[in-house]
Design a protein around this motif. Structure first.
Motif, PDB file in Angstrom:
ATOM      1  N   ASN A 312       0.818  -1.212   0.000  1.00  0.00           N
ATOM      2  CA  ASN A 312       0.000   0.000   0.000  1.00  0.00           C
ATOM      3  C   ASN A 312       0.851   1.262   0.000  1.00  0.00           C
ATOM      4  OD1 ASN A 312      -2.521  -1.207  -0.148  1.00  0.00           O
ATOM      5  ND2 ASN A 312      -2.731  -1.392   2.075  1.00  0.00           N
ATOM      6  N   LEU A 313       2.004   1.226   0.657  1.00  0.00           N
ATOM      7  CA  LEU A 313       2.923   2.359   0.560  1.00  0.00           C
ATOM      8  C   LEU A 313       3.329   2.587  -0.879  1.00  0.00           C
ATOM      9  CD1 LEU A 313       5.531   2.175   3.486  1.00  0.00           C
ATOM     10  CD2 LEU A 313       3.937   4.040   3.010  1.00  0.00           C
ATOM     11  N   ALA A 314       3.646   1.498  -1.577  1.00  0.00           N
ATOM     12  CA  ALA A 314       4.052   1.618  -2.986  1.00  0.00           C
ATOM     13  C   ALA A 314       2.907   2.107  -3.845  1.00  0.00           C
ATOM     14  CB  ALA A 314       4.565   0.267  -3.482  1.00  0.00           C
ATOM     15  N   ARG A 315       1.708   1.595  -3.590  1.00  0.00           N
ATOM     16  CA  ARG A 315       0.565   1.920  -4.443  1.00  0.00           C
ATOM     17  C   ARG A 315       0.036   3.322  -4.203  1.00  0.00           C
ATOM     18  NH1 ARG A 315      -5.379  -1.054  -4.133  1.00  0.00           N
ATOM     19  NH2 ARG A 315      -6.411   0.226  -5.746  1.00  0.00           N
ATOM     20  N   PHE A 316      -0.108   3.705  -2.949  1.00  0.00           N
ATOM     21  CA  PHE A 316      -0.793   4.955  -2.638  1.00  0.00           C
ATOM     22  C   PHE A 316       0.145   6.100  -2.254  1.00  0.00           C
ATOM     23  CE2 PHE A 316      -3.975   1.630  -1.456  1.00  0.00           C
ATOM     24  CZ  PHE A 316      -4.908   1.921  -2.456  1.00  0.00           C
ATOM     25  N   ALA A 317       1.403   5.801  -1.906  1.00  0.00           N
ATOM     26  CA  ALA A 317       2.330   6.857  -1.491  1.00  0.00           C
ATOM     27  C   ALA A 317       3.602   6.869  -2.322  1.00  0.00           C
ATOM     28  CB  ALA A 317       2.678   6.700  -0.007  1.00  0.00           C
ATOM     29  N   ASP A 318       3.717   5.938  -3.272  1.00  0.00           N
ATOM     30  CA  ASP A 318       4.868   5.869  -4.172  1.00  0.00           C
ATOM     31  C   ASP A 318       6.183   5.858  -3.389  1.00  0.00           C
ATOM     32  OD1 ASP A 318       6.122   5.667  -6.637  1.00  0.00           O
ATOM     33  OD2 ASP A 318       6.327   7.842  -6.855  1.00  0.00           O
ATOM     34  N   THR A 319       6.239   5.031  -2.359  1.00  0.00           N
ATOM     35  CA  THR A 319       7.452   4.912  -1.577  1.00  0.00           C
ATOM     36  C   THR A 319       7.534   3.490  -1.023  1.00  0.00           C
ATOM     37  OG1 THR A 319       8.782   5.940   0.178  1.00  0.00           O
ATOM     38  CG2 THR A 319       6.433   5.681   0.621  1.00  0.00           C
ATOM     39  N   SER A 320       8.600   3.214  -0.282  1.00  0.00           N
ATOM     40  CA  SER A 320       8.813   1.885   0.290  1.00  0.00           C
ATOM     41  C   SER A 320       8.969   2.010   1.797  1.00  0.00           C
ATOM     42  CB  SER A 320      10.071   1.248  -0.302  1.00  0.00           C
ATOM     43  OG  SER A 320      11.225   1.969   0.101  1.00  0.00           O
ATOM     44  N   VAL A 321       8.932   0.857   2.482  1.00  0.00           N
ATOM     45  CA  VAL A 321       9.118   0.854   3.930  1.00  0.00           C
ATOM     46  C   VAL A 321      10.481   1.435   4.282  1.00  0.00           C
ATOM     47  CG1 VAL A 321       9.288  -0.606   5.985  1.00  0.00           C
ATOM     48  CG2 VAL A 321       7.584  -1.129   4.231  1.00  0.00           C
ATOM     49  N   GLU A 322      11.490   1.108   3.494  1.00  0.00           N
ATOM     50  CA  GLU A 322      12.846   1.599   3.758  1.00  0.00           C
ATOM     51  C   GLU A 322      12.954   3.103   3.559  1.00  0.00           C
ATOM     52  OE1 GLU A 322      12.608  -2.541   3.173  1.00  0.00           O
ATOM     53  OE2 GLU A 322      12.090  -0.969   1.724  1.00  0.00           O
ATOM     54  N   GLN A 323      12.206   3.652   2.611  1.00  0.00           N
ATOM     55  CA  GLN A 323      12.298   5.084   2.314  1.00  0.00           C
ATOM     56  C   GLN A 323      11.335   5.928   3.137  1.00  0.00           C
ATOM     57  OE1 GLN A 323      11.397   4.645  -1.857  1.00  0.00           O
ATOM     58  NE2 GLN A 323      13.547   4.809  -2.475  1.00  0.00           N
ATOM     59  N   ALA A 324      10.241   5.345   3.560  1.00  0.00           N
ATOM     60  CA  ALA A 324       9.216   6.105   4.277  1.00  0.00           C
ATOM     61  C   ALA A 324       9.687   6.483   5.672  1.00  0.00           C
ATOM     62  CB  ALA A 324       7.932   5.284   4.372  1.00  0.00           C
ATOM     63  N   ALA A 325       9.143   7.563   6.174  1.00  0.00           N
ATOM     64  CA  ALA A 325       9.390   7.924   7.565  1.00  0.00           C
ATOM     65  C   ALA A 325       8.847   6.824   8.463  1.00  0.00           C
ATOM     66  CB  ALA A 325       8.720   9.251   7.892  1.00  0.00           C
ATOM     67  N   TRP A 326       9.558   6.532   9.554  1.00  0.00           N
ATOM     68  CA  TRP A 326       9.103   5.496  10.466  1.00  0.00           C
ATOM     69  C   TRP A 326       7.791   5.958  11.094  1.00  0.00           C
ATOM     70  CZ3 TRP A 326      10.044   0.677  10.632  1.00  0.00           C
ATOM     71  CH2 TRP A 326       9.810  -0.094  11.782  1.00  0.00           C
ATOM     72  N   GLY A 327       6.779   5.172  10.927  1.00  0.00           N
ATOM     73  CA  GLY A 327       5.468   5.555  11.430  1.00  0.00           C
ATOM     74  C   GLY A 327       4.589   6.209  10.382  1.00  0.00           C
ATOM     75  N   GLN A 328       5.076   6.370   9.162  1.00  0.00           N
ATOM     76  CA  GLN A 328       4.242   6.971   8.115  1.00  0.00           C
ATOM     77  C   GLN A 328       3.005   6.113   7.889  1.00  0.00           C
ATOM     78  OE1 GLN A 328       6.238   8.222   4.518  1.00  0.00           O
ATOM     79  NE2 GLN A 328       4.408   7.942   3.255  1.00  0.00           N
ATOM     80  N   ARG A 329       1.855   6.768   7.799  1.00  0.00           N
ATOM     81  CA  ARG A 329       0.605   6.068   7.583  1.00  0.00           C
ATOM     82  C   ARG A 329       0.193   6.161   6.113  1.00  0.00           C
ATOM     83  NH1 ARG A 329      -2.845   6.014  11.900  1.00  0.00           N
ATOM     84  NH2 ARG A 329      -4.255   4.928  10.484  1.00  0.00           N
ATOM     85  N   VAL A 330      -0.527   5.150   5.653  1.00  0.00           N
ATOM     86  CA  VAL A 330      -1.139   5.186   4.326  1.00  0.00           C
ATOM     87  C   VAL A 330      -2.536   5.766   4.493  1.00  0.00           C
ATOM     88  CG1 VAL A 330      -1.934   3.839   2.362  1.00  0.00           C
ATOM     89  CG2 VAL A 330       0.179   3.195   3.534  1.00  0.00           C
ATOM     90  N   ARG A 331      -2.735   6.969   4.000  1.00  0.00           N
ATOM     91  CA  ARG A 331      -4.015   7.657   4.176  1.00  0.00           C
ATOM     92  C   ARG A 331      -4.855   7.486   2.910  1.00  0.00           C
ATOM     93  NH1 ARG A 331      -4.410   8.985   9.620  1.00  0.00           N
ATOM     94  NH2 ARG A 331      -2.433   9.849  10.362  1.00  0.00           N
ATOM     95  N   HIS A 332      -5.466   6.322   2.802  1.00  0.00           N
ATOM     96  CA  HIS A 332      -6.306   6.080   1.627  1.00  0.00           C
ATOM     97  C   HIS A 332      -7.431   5.132   2.018  1.00  0.00           C
ATOM     98  CE1 HIS A 332      -7.624   5.225  -2.455  1.00  0.00           C
ATOM     99  NE2 HIS A 332      -6.849   6.212  -2.853  1.00  0.00           N
ATOM    100  N   ALA A 333      -8.645   5.468   1.589  1.00  0.00           N
ATOM    101  CA  ALA A 333      -9.833   4.711   1.974  1.00  0.00           C
ATOM    102  C   ALA A 333      -9.825   3.286   1.442  1.00  0.00           C
ATOM    103  CB  ALA A 333     -11.086   5.441   1.507  1.00  0.00           C
ATOM    104  N   GLU A 334      -9.035   3.002   0.402  1.00  0.00           N
ATOM    105  CA  GLU A 334      -9.041   1.669  -0.195  1.00  0.00           C
ATOM    106  C   GLU A 334      -7.912   0.781   0.330  1.00  0.00           C
ATOM    107  OE1 GLU A 334      -9.043   1.944  -4.436  1.00  0.00           O
ATOM    108  OE2 GLU A 334     -10.707   3.381  -4.489  1.00  0.00           O
ATOM    109  N   ALA A 335      -7.105   1.288   1.228  1.00  0.00           N
ATOM    110  CA  ALA A 335      -5.907   0.544   1.634  1.00  0.00           C
ATOM    111  C   ALA A 335      -6.248  -0.799   2.278  1.00  0.00           C
ATOM    112  CB  ALA A 335      -5.068   1.390   2.586  1.00  0.00           C
ATOM    113  N   MET A 336      -7.257  -0.832   3.152  1.00  0.00           N
ATOM    114  CA  MET A 336      -7.576  -2.088   3.836  1.00  0.00           C
ATOM    115  C   MET A 336      -8.176  -3.119   2.892  1.00  0.00           C
ATOM    116  SD  MET A 336      -6.464  -1.884   6.935  1.00  0.00           S
ATOM    117  CE  MET A 336      -7.308  -3.149   7.879  1.00  0.00           C
ATOM    118  N   GLY A 337      -8.612  -2.667   1.726  1.00  0.00           N
ATOM    119  CA  GLY A 337      -9.144  -3.591   0.742  1.00  0.00           C
ATOM    120  C   GLY A 337      -8.104  -4.549   0.198  1.00  0.00           C
TER     121      GLY A 337
END
Length: 375
Positions: A312-337
């Motif tokens: 979901n980070l890759a899909r909705f935030a165009d980033t990876s776990v390694e690149q994202a800030a620690w604790g960054q949230r995916v703010r998208h209504a479809e993420a849990m889908g």
């Protein structure tokens, strides 16, 4: 201000300020157990939220001071008055929220130990005079144990043992009679804007019906008293083919802990009751689509997590776990889908096949040091 604090001998008195939330308060308990084990003569005081005190207010050997988080200056004055004749050797300022920082002003202490700059916010550094060492990209519970590391305690006593009153156990037994294994489902996280941590009611219902059909389980729905949570729980119940025990909004925190204690497993998103499941000693099938389970997941159940956070980070935030800030949230209504019913039922099958001893294990994924209990 120094970045560490060492002690030559255990302090006579120590105060912890950690007001909320339920999950984080649950994380504090093994830290307290460790303090009690290694510093048995130290008098421990804990300033904690009034609601959260309903869960941990009766910990043996701990003076728990409930704090009304919305009480403003009136509550700060009340705290100061209650502790006016006390001066602690050591304050552990374990929360950086502004109201927690302010609450710490009600505690007089010679040494005020807080987070390192990388984990600080809301002017946290202004409220402390010592800081723990940086230890980035760790689970929240590991961050709390960093306070003990700063004081020279490197071992961990990973025990919760939160007292459960007999009346709470009687409540659980009344609502969950019989010998069928119990699956608890806590479908909601806290109610807040742009949360999007909750899975879909019809998918919870499909998992619940699978548990009844394939494993002969009794399903109980749990959750808080808010109208949103009660409506969500009812939506899950209405979508089920089998009748669950719906306790959403009908339990105190102690009663909820007793229900979890009686359960074989818990299914939940990123929410406080998931950590109560850990405290109750049961496997927690955590559903993670918007947050990183290696930071906030059930501490001893990483092997059971359904983790769709990286994709979901890759899909909705165009980033990876390694690149994202620690604790960054995916703010998208479809993420849990991204979490499918079969993802969860496969974890449930594995939990049910996993016998008793060692059903929960320390986290050992990226960024976690939970497996190293004797660092």
């Amino acid at each position: 201000m120094t970045n560490s604090h060492t002690v030559s001998s255990p302090p006579r008195s120590l105060c912890i300020v950690r007001l909320s939330a339920i999950g984080d308060v649950t994380h504090v308990v093994p830290v307290i157990r460790t303090l009690q084990h290694y510093w048995p003569e130290t008098a421990l005081t804990w300033v904690v939220g009034k609601v959260e005190a309903g869960l941990v207010g009766d910990l043996p050997g701990v003076e728990v001071v409930p704090y009304e988080k919305g009480g403003g200056l009136r509550e700060l004055r009340r705290l100061r008055s209650r502790l006016s004749d006390r001066r602690f050797d050591l304050l552990l300022q374990m929360q950086t929220a502004l109201r927690a920082n302010v609450a710490g002003l009600g505690v007089r202490a010679d040494t005020r130990l807080g987070y390192d700059p990388g984990r600080s916010r809301n002017g946290h550094g202004l409220f402390v005079n010592r800081r723990i060492a940086p230890n980035p990209r760790r689970h929240v519970l590991d961050g709390l144990f960093d306070f003990l590391r700063a004081m020279g305690i490197r071992e961990r006593d990973l025990r919760w043992e939160i007292p459960v009153p007999e009346e709470a156990r009687a409540f659980a037994a009344e609502h969950l009679p019989g010998t069928a294994p119990v699956l608890a489902i806590n479908p909601c996280s806290s109610v807040r804007p742009r949360n999007w941590r909750n899975w879909y009611p019809e998918r919870y219902a499909a998992v619940a019906d699978y548990a009844v059909r394939e494993h002969g389980m009794q399903v109980v729905l749990t959750g808080g008293p808010s109208p949103q949570e009660q409506a969500y729980g009812q939506s899950v119940a209405d979508a089920m083919a089998h009748q669950p025990v719906n306790l959403v909004g009908r339990t105190s925190l102690k009663q909820l802990l007793a229900v979890l204690e009686r359960s074989r497993a818990l299914v939940a998103p990123d929410t406080g009751p998931a950590h109560m499941g850990t405290a109750a000693g049961i496997p927690v099938i955590g559903l993670f689509g918007t947050s990183n389970p290696y930071r906030t997941g059930p501490y001893l159940s990483q092997q059971w997590a359904v983790n769709r956070y990286p994709e979901n980070l890759a899909r909705f935030a165009d980033t990876s776990v390694e690149q994202a800030a620690w604790g960054q949230r995916v703010r998208h209504a479809e993420a849990m889908g991204a979490i499918e019913v079969t993802d969860v039922t496969a974890k449930l099958d594995a939990v049910m096949a996993h016998s008793g001893e060692g059903a929960v294990q320390p986290a050992c994924g990226p960024g976690s040091s939970a497996a190293r209990e004797n660092e």
